[in-house]
Design a protein around this motif. Structure first.
Motif, PDB file in Angstrom:
ATOM      1  N   MET A   1      60.649  39.690  59.329  1.00 20.35           N
ATOM      2  CA  MET A   1      60.189  41.012  58.800  1.00 20.35           C
ATOM      3  C   MET A   1      59.021  40.527  57.679  1.00 20.35           C
ATOM      4  O   MET A   1      57.876  42.025  57.615  1.00 20.35           O
ATOM      5  N   GLY A   2      58.903  39.791  57.064  1.00 25.70           N
ATOM      6  CA  GLY A   2      57.821  39.578  55.977  1.00 25.70           C
ATOM      7  C   GLY A   2      56.099  39.599  56.839  1.00 25.70           C
ATOM      8  O   GLY A   2      55.275  40.114  56.688  1.00 25.70           O
TER       9      GLY A   2
ATOM     10  N   ALA B   1      58.196  35.950  52.057  1.00 29.90           N
ATOM     11  CA  ALA B   1      56.927  35.334  51.524  1.00 29.90           C
ATOM     12  C   ALA B   1      56.467  34.270  52.542  1.00 29.90           C
ATOM     13  O   ALA B   1      55.652  34.310  52.618  1.00 29.90           O
ATOM     14  N   SER B   2      57.266  33.380  52.924  1.00 23.22           N
ATOM     15  CA  SER B   2      56.696  32.317  53.915  1.00 23.22           C
ATOM     16  C   SER B   2      55.748  33.674  55.211  1.00 23.22           C
ATOM     17  O   SER B   2      55.076  32.684  55.844  1.00 23.22           O
ATOM     18  N   GLY B   3      56.644  34.429  55.673  1.00 25.28           N
ATOM     19  CA  GLY B   3      56.638  35.027  56.423  1.00 25.28           C
ATOM     20  C   GLY B   3      54.913  36.630  56.046  1.00 25.28           C
ATOM     21  O   GLY B   3      54.533  36.423  57.441  1.00 25.28           O
ATOM     22  N   VAL B   4      54.707  36.765  55.232  1.00 30.12           N
ATOM     23  CA  VAL B   4      54.044  37.458  54.660  1.00 30.12           C
ATOM     24  C   VAL B   4      52.199  36.189  55.028  1.00 30.12           C
ATOM     25  O   VAL B   4      51.237  36.435  55.664  1.00 30.12           O
TER      26      VAL B   4
ATOM     27  N   ALA C   1      61.740  26.804  52.726  1.00 31.97           N
ATOM     28  CA  ALA C   1      60.299  26.975  52.119  1.00 31.97           C
ATOM     29  C   ALA C   1      59.507  25.676  51.658  1.00 31.97           C
ATOM     30  O   ALA C   1      58.291  25.256  51.756  1.00 31.97           O
ATOM     31  N   ALA C   2      60.120  25.155  51.154  1.00 33.29           N
ATOM     32  CA  ALA C   2      59.557  24.229  49.882  1.00 33.29           C
ATOM     33  C   ALA C   2      59.917  23.303  50.435  1.00 33.29           C
ATOM     34  O   ALA C   2      58.372  22.353  51.027  1.00 33.29           O
TER      35      ALA C   2
ATOM     36  N   ASP D   1      52.691  27.763  51.676  1.00 34.12           N
ATOM     37  CA  ASP D   1      52.605  28.106  50.259  1.00 34.12           C
ATOM     38  C   ASP D   1      52.121  29.378  50.309  1.00 34.12           C
ATOM     39  O   ASP D   1      51.789  30.586  50.056  1.00 34.12           O
ATOM     40  N   ILE D   2      53.185  29.467  49.586  1.00 33.04           N
ATOM     41  CA  ILE D   2      53.570  30.497  48.080  1.00 33.04           C
ATOM     42  C   ILE D   2      54.082  30.146  47.370  1.00 33.04           C
ATOM     43  O   ILE D   2      53.716  29.195  46.549  1.00 33.04           O
TER      44      ILE D   2
END
Lengths: 383, 295
Positions: free
Chosen positions: A65-66, B75-78, B112-113, B118-119
């Motif tokens: 989704m992101g 955030a990872s996806g973005v 994510a960590a 990269d967030i």
């Protein structure tokens, strides 16, 4: 080029041909071959995608989704418990109007543990605003993945491509793999209408009052209803480029039928074999395979049923307390119509139960003999 | 230490935070450093309300509201999408409260960590579920009243050590910060901005509504937490090397921090002494970690 491949591999090859940019997925049997194959494809550099190996299915869909909000073409795949864990994000990703495509391999829901086919996982997501397409064979799987992006990126709703556990996912068939240049012609790169763009900053999903909330939800509903036509067109245009098409509901020998067997997924192929045998024996039986489940193509289905007095729905799923889910949908779709056939509900064949053409024939003969339905009938399928 | 300057005022007038909200200040300071090329992923938290309701939004950068437990993975996806489009300069900021970080979002954050996506992940910590009406979280300190830990049955567990959990993931940068020390806070945001990989900032944000404290005491309480060593300011590099940002010596008594807060009103002096003892122990164990592997 024709190749022999399993249904899961067909999914992965379709994703590659669709030039997906971001993949996020978590492994679950019987979907694992999809993510393994995609890992290989990405690892070899044949698909220049970022594949994020997330820590859960919930995060897989959230990640897609992101990525979709930031303008990327995205893909994920799951099954059973994994799809159920995604449930919250199914609603969210559809509400956010992200055109994600997911492959779901229909698998039974625990307990008890069972890895075989059962459509209850995907069908219990019917109210999440996801478009759902059910595939009959591996050729249709690869083709539907490609079509799914056309549909999703036209209506800005996510699409679930559904295939039966093992019956398709792990069974090898000959698949005519589309040529990349044809796919590129059919499916142009994804250009999102609105994205998370620092040059055009917007807030997505802020708290809203009842007016805005209802307006947005109704708009989603209208777009979903419009997706019937979008899916039909996507299939027609696919046919023009590739010489194959499936329809959104596929009738088979329904002319002058006294009984129509309504099925979905791989069972559609079994029903055709049963219909051939039944017709051979002189019984006027046809088959109708529902390919598009959400939105439910009520007009196409009613038209295909025509004047047939009886429909036997064979559901490889069970909504406990209500019966087979396709049967319910069909009844709801026919209620307001002048021509309302008797609808017989048969459920079974899930959790590994084998619906052979012989079992389907027996179901047809029983429906032909019965005066009116005693629903929902649980058919004891014999493995 | 140089004075903090507000160069990027990206929180406009018209936010709907409670008076004296520490989290509102934290957002101003962080965006001041990150600037307009920042995308915010906002899970359920006070800030999902503070932005104001549609069609208003007090943040002048793109904002995506998402589900409670998904800040890190969205955030990872973005970030992944920006990468495939060749954009490596936009900051992707996951902005979550303590509930969305210590509790429901911990799994996605850990994922994510571990991947070192990269967030920049900011946890603004007001030590309870404040947006839903002050329920305890695993960031709520021992002894505190919340609506789910009433004074007769106050929270009997210590606060979770989120910094050491993040350090165990060996992420390149993690730091604590306080809204009472904006220069230090912004220097850390700068360091986070200029580092690649998963960066974690734990920002201490008093909440007058939930702490039952006077709105005009927010900064003072944040300072008292640092000066009493109840909330130490430090950095962790690559999950190993640690650096103390400030050594409040001699420390102020913890009671100075505890007493003005209604959420601790029920505690007697013996119980406050127990908190003091715990703070002293935690401080020593942090110093030992720093001595063993200084940055």
């Amino acid at each position: 080029m024709k190749e022999v491949m399993m249904g899961d591999v067909a999914v992965a090859r379709g994703v590659k041909l669709a030039r997906v940019e971001v993949i996020a997925a978590y492994p679950i049997t019987p979907q694992t071959i999809i993510v393994e194959e995609l890992s290989e494809i990405c690892g070899r550099g044949e698909l220049k995608a970022r594949f994020i190996k997330v820590e859960s299915e919930h995060s897989a869909l959230a990640c897609c989704m992101g990525a979709s909000m930031a303008g990327a073409r995205t893909f994920t795949a799951s099954a059973s418990q994994g799809l159920l864990l995604m449930h919250e994000m199914l609603h969210w990703s559809a509400g956010a109007r992200t055109p994600i495509v997911m492959a779901n391999v229909n698998r039974a829901i625990a307990p008890p543990w069972n890895l075989w086919s059962d459509q209850t996982d995907s069908l219990s997501q019917r109210d999440t605003s996801w478009i759902q397409l059910y595939c009959e064979n591996n050729q249709e799987v690869i083709d539907t993945v490609i079509q799914a992006y056309r549909i999703a990126e036209t209506v800005y709703l996510p699409v679930m491509v559904v295939l039966d556990a093992f019956i398709l996912s792990h069974t090898s068939e000959v698949v005519d793999v589309p040529e990349q240049e044809d796919v590129d012609r059919y499916l142009p790169p994804f250009k999102a209408a609105l994205t998370l763009d620092t040059n055009d900053p917007r807030a997505f999903g802020s708290i809203s009052g009842p007016m805005e909330y209802q307006k947005l939800k109704m708009a989603r509903h209208e777009d979903m209803m419009g997706a019937v036509e979008v899916a039909r067109r996507a299939d027609d245009e696919f046919g023009e480029v590739f010489g194959r098409k499936y329809g959104i509901a596929e009738p088979y020998r329904c002319e002058d039928a006294e009984l129509i067997l309504l099925t979905s997924g791989a069972l559609g192929g079994t029903a055709k074999i049963a219909v051939d045998a039944l017709r051979e024996s002189g019984a006027a039986v046809g088959a109708l395979r529902v390919r598009l489940f959400r939105p439910f193509p009520a007009d196409e289905i009613a038209e295909a049923i025509g004047d047939a007095p009886k429909v036997a729905v064979i559901d490889r799923n069970l909504s406990v307390g209500a019966g087979g889910i396709f049967a319910q949908e069909l009844k709801a779709a026919l209620y307001d119509r002048e021509r309302r056939p008797a609808v017989f509900g048969f459920t079974g064949g899930y959790g590994g139960g084998d619906f052979t053409p012989e079992v389907v024939e027996k179901i047809a003969r029983r429906a032909l003999e019965m005066g009116k339905p005693d629903s929902p009938t649980l058919w004891e399928a014999i493995p | 230490m140089k004075r903090a300057r507000m160069e990027n005022e990206l929180v406009s007038k018209g936010h709907v935070a409670c008076p004296g909200c520490g989290a509102a200040l934290a957002m101003r300071y962080v965006l001041n450093v990150l600037g307009p090329k920042t995308i915010i992923v906002l899970p359920a938290c006070c800030w999902s309300v503070i932005t104001n309701r549609h069609p208003e939004c007090c943040l002048e950068v793109p904002v995506f509201h998402t589900a409670f437990e998904t800040a890190a993975c969205v955030a990872s996806g973005v970030r992944a999408a920006l990468e495939v489009k060749g954009d490596n300069s936009t900051n992707v900021l996951a902005w979550a409260g303590d509930g969305g970080t210590f509790d429901i979002g911990l799994q996605a954050l850990s994922g994510a960590a571990e991947r070192n996506d990269d967030i920049i992940y900011v946890c603004y910590d007001n030590e309870a579920y404040m947006n839903t009406g002050v329920q305890r979280s695993s960031a709520t300190p021992w002894g505190a009243w919340t609506t789910t830990t009433p004074a007769t049955h106050f929270k009997g567990q210590e606060k979770k050590n989120i910094m050491e959990i993040m350090a165990a993931h060996r992420i390149p940068y993690a730091a604590t910060a306080s809204i009472s020390m904006p220069e230090d806070l912004m220097a850390k945001v700068e360091r986070a901005r200029d580092t690649r990989g998963t960066r974690f900032l734990h920002i201490f944000c008093p909440c007058p509504t939930g702490w039952r404290s006077s709105p005009d005491l927010t900064i003072e309480l944040a300072r008292a937490a640092v000066e009493s060593r109840a909330f130490p300011l430090y950095e962790i590099f690559d999950g190993a090397k640690r650096r103390l940002s400030l050594d409040p010596a001699p420390p102020a008594p913890v009671a100075d921090y505890i007493r003005p807060q209604g959420r601790f009103r029920h505690l007697d002096s013996e119980q406050i002494e127990a908190i003091q003892k715990r703070v002293d122990e935690e401080w020593l164990s942090l110093l030992r970690l720093i001595e063993n592997n200084p940055a």
